[in-house]
Design an enzyme around this catalytic site. Structure first.
Site, PDB file in Angstrom:
ATOM      1  N   HIS A  19       0.827  -1.213   0.000  1.00 43.51           N
ATOM      2  CA  HIS A  19       0.000   0.000   0.000  1.00 43.51           C
ATOM      3  C   HIS A  19       0.860   1.263   0.000  1.00 43.51           C
ATOM      4  CE1 HIS A  19      -3.460  -2.587   1.814  1.00 43.51           C
ATOM      5  NE2 HIS A  19      -3.309  -2.757   0.527  1.00 43.51           N
ATOM      6  N   HIS A  42      -7.429  -7.975  -8.182  1.00 41.51           N
ATOM      7  CA  HIS A  42      -7.833  -8.699  -6.966  1.00 41.51           C
ATOM      8  C   HIS A  42      -8.047  -7.646  -5.879  1.00 41.51           C
ATOM      9  CE1 HIS A  42      -5.670 -11.624  -9.399  1.00 41.51           C
ATOM     10  NE2 HIS A  42      -6.261 -12.599  -8.726  1.00 41.51           N
ATOM     11  N   SER A  93      -6.192  -1.559  -0.808  1.00 45.97           N
ATOM     12  CA  SER A  93      -5.659  -0.857  -1.983  1.00 45.97           C
ATOM     13  C   SER A  93      -6.711  -0.039  -2.746  1.00 45.97           C
ATOM     14  CB  SER A  93      -4.942  -1.844  -2.911  1.00 45.97           C
ATOM     15  OG  SER A  93      -5.669  -3.035  -3.043  1.00 45.97           O
ATOM     16  N   GLU A 111     -13.206  -8.320  -8.235  1.00 48.83           N
ATOM     17  CA  GLU A 111     -13.151  -9.158  -7.031  1.00 48.83           C
ATOM     18  C   GLU A 111     -14.134 -10.313  -7.254  1.00 48.83           C
ATOM     19  OE1 GLU A 111     -11.470  -9.568  -4.007  1.00 48.83           O
ATOM     20  OE2 GLU A 111     -12.878 -11.240  -3.870  1.00 48.83           O
ATOM     21  N   ASP A 135     -13.254 -12.963 -12.889  1.00 45.70           N
ATOM     22  CA  ASP A 135     -11.826 -13.224 -12.738  1.00 45.70           C
ATOM     23  C   ASP A 135     -11.038 -11.957 -13.118  1.00 45.70           C
ATOM     24  OD1 ASP A 135      -9.332 -14.752 -12.573  1.00 45.70           O
ATOM     25  OD2 ASP A 135      -9.315 -14.483 -14.746  1.00 45.70           O
ATOM     26  N   GLY A 136     -10.214 -11.498 -12.183  1.00 41.50           N
ATOM     27  CA  GLY A 136      -9.541 -10.215 -12.371  1.00 41.50           C
ATOM     28  C   GLY A 136      -8.531 -10.215 -13.509  1.00 41.50           C
ATOM     29  N   ASP A 156      -2.785  -8.355  -7.313  1.00 39.03           N
ATOM     30  CA  ASP A 156      -2.535  -8.752  -5.922  1.00 39.03           C
ATOM     31  C   ASP A 156      -3.264 -10.060  -5.577  1.00 39.03           C
ATOM     32  OD1 ASP A 156      -1.832  -8.678  -3.245  1.00 39.03           O
ATOM     33  OD2 ASP A 156      -3.368  -7.211  -2.694  1.00 39.03           O
TER      34      ASP A 156
HETATM   35  N1  SAM Z   1      -5.690  -5.877  -3.060  1.00 34.90           N
HETATM   36  C1  SAM Z   1      -6.358  -5.980  -1.773  1.00 34.90           C
HETATM   37  C2  SAM Z   1      -5.758  -4.957  -0.836  1.00 34.90           C
HETATM   38  O1  SAM Z   1      -4.524  -4.786  -0.855  1.00 34.90           O
HETATM   39  O2  SAM Z   1      -6.504  -4.315  -0.095  1.00 34.90           O
HETATM   40  C3  SAM Z   1      -6.266  -7.366  -1.176  1.00 34.90           C
HETATM   41  C4  SAM Z   1      -6.644  -8.477  -2.109  1.00 34.90           C
HETATM   42  S1  SAM Z   1      -6.504 -10.085  -1.414  1.00 34.90           S
HETATM   43  C5  SAM Z   1      -4.791 -10.341  -1.265  1.00 34.90           C
HETATM   44  C6  SAM Z   1      -6.895 -11.081  -2.821  1.00 34.90           C
HETATM   45  C7  SAM Z   1      -8.360 -11.023  -3.207  1.00 34.90           C
HETATM   46  O3  SAM Z   1      -8.511 -11.670  -4.481  1.00 34.90           O
HETATM   47  C8  SAM Z   1      -9.311 -11.762  -2.262  1.00 34.90           C
HETATM   48  O4  SAM Z   1     -10.298 -10.858  -1.805  1.00 34.90           O
HETATM   49  C9  SAM Z   1      -9.936 -12.871  -3.117  1.00 34.90           C
HETATM   50  O5  SAM Z   1     -11.301 -13.097  -2.827  1.00 34.90           O
HETATM   51  C10 SAM Z   1      -9.776 -12.297  -4.516  1.00 34.90           C
HETATM   52  N2  SAM Z   1      -9.722 -13.259  -5.626  1.00 34.90           N
HETATM   53  C11 SAM Z   1      -9.291 -14.553  -5.619  1.00 34.90           C
HETATM   54  N3  SAM Z   1      -9.305 -15.042  -6.878  1.00 34.90           N
HETATM   55  C12 SAM Z   1      -9.722 -14.047  -7.692  1.00 34.90           C
HETATM   56  C13 SAM Z   1      -9.877 -13.917  -9.099  1.00 34.90           C
HETATM   57  N4  SAM Z   1      -9.620 -14.952  -9.916  1.00 34.90           N
HETATM   58  N5  SAM Z   1     -10.295 -12.738  -9.601  1.00 34.90           N
HETATM   59  C14 SAM Z   1     -10.559 -11.682  -8.776  1.00 34.90           C
HETATM   60  N6  SAM Z   1     -10.424 -11.735  -7.430  1.00 34.90           N
HETATM   61  C15 SAM Z   1      -9.994 -12.906  -6.901  1.00 34.90           C
END
Ligand code: SAM
Length: 255
Positions: A19, A42, A93, A111, A135-136, A156
């Site tokens: 961050h 993500h 983030s 997400e 899917d991100g 992320d």
């Molecule tokens: N970026 C965020 C932050 O720093 O505040 C934290 C994100 S966390 C490490 C990862 C997130 O990715 C989780 O909330 C999870 O549910 C999500 N996630 C998992 N697989 C995903 C995908 N294929 N596409 C999008 N999001 C996904």
């Protein structure tokens, strides 16, 4: 199946590294008066209550943001982003980006987890914010090159599954062919097992001009495998390296 929930880990040392570096990069990019795109693959839920039982249970925030917050100078972009959050919630983030970006900038946040997505939509409601429960990595490919073309993408993943490591170098190769001016920040954990190393080698070989920035810290608890945090930054904003440098010493003090 998505089992990872970031609330257990929000505000840990890796989050603070990611961050703080994100805040520095956005601070550089917003010095120009031109609008930009911010894309997150993500996003998580955007805001985290560090007094929630999940966060208290792991104690990771207590070892991270609680110990590190006062180390940042008052005029550091991360300090400004934290101060913008007036409700005592920890900004993830997307909230850091919201704090530092302007109404003329466009945010795209992906997400996949249904509950996290619902919370994200609620927490980040604004006319210039677009959210996707998809899917991100796929969303990112379909958005690029974005409008406006200038901008930053944060990648992320939780690295819950091994494929998270193996697919990223190929994915980045395809993305940078379509969007060669974008700043792309890929976060990875530094693990005692070294599981992150093949991915990092692949990224560094394919993108020799990119910046790798790492910090090291003690495990949040006995047996915890994460001992550092890394960012691989394609097209790093000019001058960002020296500004990120002091972070390494700051995290070393945690030992
Ligand atoms: N970026 C965020 C932050 O720093 O505040 C934290 C994100 S966390 C490490 C990862 C997130 O990715 C989780 O909330 C999870 O549910 C999500 N996630 C998992 N697989 C995903 C995908 N294929 N596409 C999008 N999001 C996904």
């Amino acid at each position: 199946m998505l089992s990872y929930q970031h609330l257990y880990h929000a505000g840990n040392a890796a989050d603070v590294h990611k961050h703080a570096a994100l805040a520095v990069a956005l601070d550089y990019l917003t010095r120009k008066d031109k609008p930009l795109s911010y894309i997150e693959t993500h996003a998580g839920r955007g805001l985290y209550d560090l007094d929630a039982p999940e966060a208290v249970k792991t104690g990771e925030a207590a070892q991270g943001i609680t110990r590190l917050q006062d180390q940042f100078p008052k005029d550091h972009p991360y300090t400004k982003a934290l101060a913008a959050q007036t409700d005592h919630l920890y900004p993830g983030s997307p909230a850091i980006a919201r704090a530092l970006l302007r109404p003329t900038d466009t945010l795209h946040l992906a997400e996949l987890h249904p509950q996290e997505y619902a919370a994200l939509r609620n927490n980040l409601r604004a006319p210039n914010v677009h959210t996707y429960q998809q899917d991100g990595l796929a969303v990112a490919q379909s958005l690029c090159p974005p409008t406006p073309r200038r901008g930053l993408m944060l990648v992320d993943p939780s690295y819950e599954i091994k494929a998270d490591y193996s697919q990223i170098p190929k994915w980045l190769g395809a993305l940078t062919k379509k969007w060669n001016v974008g700043v792309v920040m890929i976060w990875y954990p530094i693990l005692t097992s070294g599981a992150h190393r093949p991915m990092l080698r692949g990224l560094q070989t394919a993108h020799p001009e990119a910046l790798t920035h790492e910090v090291h810290f003690p495990p949040a608890r006995d047996g915890h495998r994460m001992v550092g945090s890394g960012l691989f930054i394609v097209n790093p904003p000019f001058g960002i390296g020296p500004v990120l440098k002091p972070l390494a010493a700051m995290f070393r003090k945690l030992t």
